[in-house]
Design a protein around this motif. Structure first.
Motif, mmCIF file in Angstrom:
data_model
loop_
_atom_site.group_PDB
_atom_site.id
_atom_site.type_symbol
_atom_site.label_atom_id
_atom_site.label_comp_id
_atom_site.label_asym_id
_atom_site.label_seq_id
_atom_site.Cartn_x
_atom_site.Cartn_y
_atom_site.Cartn_z
ATOM 1 N N GLU A 30 0.695 -1.191 -0.123
ATOM 2 C CA GLU A 30 0.143 0.046 -0.074
ATOM 3 C C GLU A 30 0.702 1.337 0.032
ATOM 4 O OE1 GLU A 30 -4.065 -0.994 2.116
ATOM 5 O OE2 GLU A 30 -2.721 -1.044 3.394
ATOM 6 N N GLN A 32 1.337 3.886 -3.050
ATOM 7 C CA GLN A 32 1.038 5.515 -3.256
ATOM 8 C C GLN A 32 2.406 6.202 -3.416
ATOM 9 O OE1 GLN A 32 -2.148 6.945 -2.576
ATOM 10 N NE2 GLN A 32 -2.610 4.887 -2.792
ATOM 11 N N PRO A 42 -5.921 2.846 -5.349
ATOM 12 C CA PRO A 42 -5.841 2.150 -4.075
ATOM 13 C C PRO A 42 -5.420 0.559 -4.481
ATOM 14 C CG PRO A 42 -8.070 2.235 -5.044
ATOM 15 C CD PRO A 42 -6.951 3.178 -5.829
ATOM 16 N N ILE A 94 -6.513 -3.070 -3.931
ATOM 17 C CA ILE A 94 -7.611 -3.723 -3.531
ATOM 18 C C ILE A 94 -7.394 -5.390 -3.623
ATOM 19 C CG2 ILE A 94 -10.090 -4.106 -4.423
ATOM 20 C CD1 ILE A 94 -9.581 -1.284 -5.840
#
Length: 101
Positions: free
Chosen positions: A25, A29, A36, A38
């Motif tokens: 994650e 970013q 996102p 997922i």
């Protein structure tokens, strides 16, 4: 999957709060702000069920982006844009480096 006693086994889900998932994650970013991470379940064959049932979390992570209309994985006309291939390679390199420290 069936064992010698011929009873089906359910594999547990891998946790979404693991070190690897969190690292993916954060890295996502930094490379692709606003995109996102997922979790999804693939309908393909895998050996993950054996490891999951042994208590080892399993994740399939690629870092590759493919247009929905251009999804041809393992077909005779499989393809991906060159820059996306390099970006996916960089993502995996950084992810492995991060979680191995």
């Amino acid at each position: 999957m069936r064992y010698l006693d011929n009873k089906p086994r359910r594999s547990p889900a891998s946790p979404l709060d693991s070190e690897l998932f969190k690292a993916a994650e954060v890295l996502s970013q930094s490379m692709w702000p606003g995109v996102p991470v997922i979790p999804a379940m693939g309908a393909d064959a895998t050996d993950s069920s054996f490891l999951l049932n042994a208590g080892i979390p399993m994740y399939g992570v690629s870092g590759l982006f493919v247009e929905a209309a251009d999804y041809r994985t393992h077909g005779l006309n499989e393809r991906i844009k060159i820059q996306r291939l390099y970006d996916g390679r960089e993502f995996l390199y950084r992810l492995v480096k991060q979680v191995s420290q």
